[in-house]
Every structure is written in C-alpha cells, then in structure tokens.
Write an enzyme that holds these catalytic residues in place. Sequence first.
Site, PDB file in Angstrom:
ATOM      1  N   CYS A 382       0.880  -1.145   0.224  1.00 26.62           N
ATOM      2  CA  CYS A 382       0.036   0.157  -0.044  1.00 26.62           C
ATOM      3  C   CYS A 382       0.878   1.071  -0.008  1.00 26.62           C
ATOM      4  O   CYS A 382       2.161   0.966   0.037  1.00 26.62           O
ATOM      5  CB  CYS A 382      -0.872  -0.071   1.060  1.00 26.62           C
ATOM      6  SG  CYS A 382      -0.171   0.345   2.848  1.00 26.62           S
ATOM      7  N   ASP A 383       0.320   2.408   0.082  1.00 27.60           N
ATOM      8  CA  ASP A 383       1.101   3.544   0.091  1.00 27.60           C
ATOM      9  C   ASP A 383       2.100   3.794   0.983  1.00 27.60           C
ATOM     10  O   ASP A 383       3.488   3.801   0.766  1.00 27.60           O
ATOM     11  CB  ASP A 383       0.187   4.901   0.085  1.00 27.60           C
ATOM     12  CG  ASP A 383       1.082   6.028  -0.143  1.00 27.60           C
ATOM     13  OD1 ASP A 383       1.703   6.209  -1.231  1.00 27.60           O
ATOM     14  OD2 ASP A 383       0.919   7.027   0.683  1.00 27.60           O
TER      15      ASP A 383
END
Length: 471
Positions: A382-383
């Site tokens: 994810c980010d």
Amino acid sequence: MKERVQTFGRFLSGMVMPNIGAFIAWGLIAALFIEKGWIPNAAFAQLVGPMSHVMLPLLIAYTGGRVVAGDRGALTGAIAAMGVIVASENPMFLGAMVVGPVSALVIKKFDKMMDGHIPAGFEMLINNFSIGIIGGILALLSMVGITPLVNGLTSAMSAGVGFLVDHSLLPLVSILIEPAKVLFLNNAINQGIFSPLGIQQVQEAGKSIFFLLEANPGPGLGILLAYCIAGKGSAKSSAPGAVIIHFLGGIHEIYFPYILMNPFLLLSAIAGGMTGVLCFSLFDVGLVSTASPGSIIAITMMAERHCYLGLFAGVLLSAAVSFLISVPLLKFMGRDTSLEEAQAKKDAMKRQSKGLAQASANTNQAVSGNAGGKISKIAFACDAGMGSSAMGATVLKKKITAAGLSGIEVIHTPVSSIPQDVQIVVTHQELGERAAHSNPNAELVLITNFLAAPEYETLVEDLKKRNLSFK
C-alpha cells in the site's frame, strides 16, 4: 501525473511515518503534562519543547537522508538539519524534510566521485571526515540559506490558512482533501502538510485543528454505513467489517475502494468533511499532536481535554451527513461490484496494450498458472506500507494457512520500495503502475476490495497448484 504525485507524496510521508511512535510519545506527554493537560506537571512539561524543536526534526531529517543514501546519508542529513533547527524559533519540520534528503544527495555524489580513488588504509579516515566536513558546511548553509526560505513558505501557508479561518472558509479545504485521499495521498497530506502546520500552532495555542482535517473518520464512516444498508453485492457484505477497521482501527484506506466503485460518493465525503471541519471550528476543537492511525481511539487520546463534546459532535455529524447523502445515491445510482471488476479488467487490458505496465497482465485475476516456479514470498503493498497492506497481509496469511500451504512468507511493504525477492505483489488497482515500477519482475495481482477480494481465493487455489507440483 497521478503516479508522480503519489510518488512524491509517498516520499514526503515516508520521512514521517517511520517516526510516528515518536510523534505519539510527544503528543501523549503534551496531552498529559502541559498547563492545560490532564495532569499538569511543569517538570515533565519541559520535555514538550525540546522534543518538537529538536528531536522530531532530527528524526525526520535522519530518515529522509537514509532513504536517499543509507546510513551515511542519514547522518549527514541529521547534522545539516541542526542548522535549520537552531536558526528558527519554530519547529522546522518542513526544513528537515528539505535538508535531510538534499544533504544525503550531496554525500551520495561525493561518495560516487571518490569511488576507486581512496588510498588503501585511508577508507575510514576519509569516510568519517567527509561526513564531518560536508555535514558541518551544510549545517552552516542551512542556517543562512534554507531557514529563511522555509520560514517564508511557512508564513505564506499560515497566512493562507489564517485567511480561511478569519473568513470562516476553512471547511472548504475538504473540497481538496477528500478527493486527494481517495487517490491515496492521505499520508502525504496529513504528514507532509498539516502536521508541520499543526505542530507550529500547538506551540502557540496548545492544540490545533489541522490534525483533524484529514484524520476525521466521520466521512468514511458514513459512507461505509450507507453501503451496509444500500450497497450491492460483495461491497455490501464486506462493509460491516470495513466499518470496524476504519473507525476503530484507523485504516482510512479501507473505504477508498468503496468510493472508487461509485465515484459520485465523493460528494458525500466532501459534504461530510466540510460538516466536521465546521463543527470543529465552532467548538474550537483541536488535537495536541498528530493522530495516527486516524481512529476514534487515537483521536480521543490526542484531544485537548476540554474538546471532547465538540470532537464527538464533529465526527458524528460528519458521519451523519455523508451517510444521508450516500444512501439515496447508492439506491438510485449505485453500481454492483461485478461491474466495477469488469471495468477494472478492461482498464488493465488497455494499460497492457499501451505497454504501461507489463506486470498488469494479472490484473483482477489470479497469477497465471503457467508462469512456473514455486512461490515462497508474497508482498501486500500500500502507499505507506503500514495500514491497509498490513491488514491485507493478515487476511492473506490466514487464507494461505487455512489452505494448508506452508513455506510462503507474506509481508506488507510500501508500494514504492517492494523488495526485489518478492515473487507476487498484491495491491489496489490504483497503485498497480507504481508497484510494477517498484518491482517489475514480480507477478502482480490487483484488487478493488481489501476485505472481500475474490482474487484472494483464486490466488490461494493457484498457489496450491504451483507449490504442490514442486513437492
């Protein structure tokens, strides 16, 4: 352009996210011991100033330098950051974000220039003195060069925010915040913009509303509750679990796909966000430090003790507004998740035909069984590598274990720095191109729903075939 913005935002938040524990420590000490804290203590409160002025900027600069040039970059960045720290009366978070990576880049260039030209036996001497001399020079330059620029930028940003506050226009920031969050820029907004402004405001007023502008879980809660009632397909069935993870766990990324399924729900998020900010402003609500993750528990712990009524009112009202707008939109305009999955497959095929991401060949389907090779390491990306990816990795681990598979390591990681020994990467389709660039050799599985992605089951079945065939 979106990928570049996400990457830059990830770089900014990447200097702060690893140090969130230190921010929480500072926030708890402030919440407890400052003059308006729960148990005021003048002696303990002396920690608050040095931690925000020295410790936190140094950690940010150290982390930023390490990202660019390893341990030598980290040390050089920390030395140079002392220049902006000493030269300013305000906490220099923005200055540290600039000085840390730039200083690391300088020492990295120096090391490259000296590679192969250091006499044998002088390596340690030159390595140590180069950091000392270059770091010292950069600290001096930071004092006279970087500090005035950062102070000017901070003053301009503060003046802009002050204008919004003075004219009761602060709720309008939600028009920018909510769409940016859905594009996975939430960490960049919170850690890169609002946290530095908030910490400066805390020095002046003891609390700051800036810590709540992005972290308010109300808008996302209202949208997820609307899905529980008016949603369709797997989105409706997975929404109750997402409510718990979002509101109590603070993983806001969990509700982003629900908006991406039906983008008109951005109207709900914006209206809910504006309602929350307006309520926080009217009740003079503020937190003493950044709340990470953005759960109701973390927000409550970081709230100034006289703010609880306004805090809960703002969260609940923002949730109510986004819920009331979302329900009719979902009933009359909502699309089933199957349609969204079909659209995602079409987009993946389009990206592949244009050669934008070779790894996208596996978009929204299990990894091809004819790819060959036993799988031993899977990454959920994810980010920031801390929120939705940690949750997704946990879900995937349980499914792999339940299937009787062993010897498969499942990790969570930032999408911009996926380890090269990872064979399969699972991530949200909005982050697919970044994942492909980060590790082009890994097979890619793109999903749209973190909790109820059908790709999980298909991937597990494929892993059975591939790994059992090598026994």
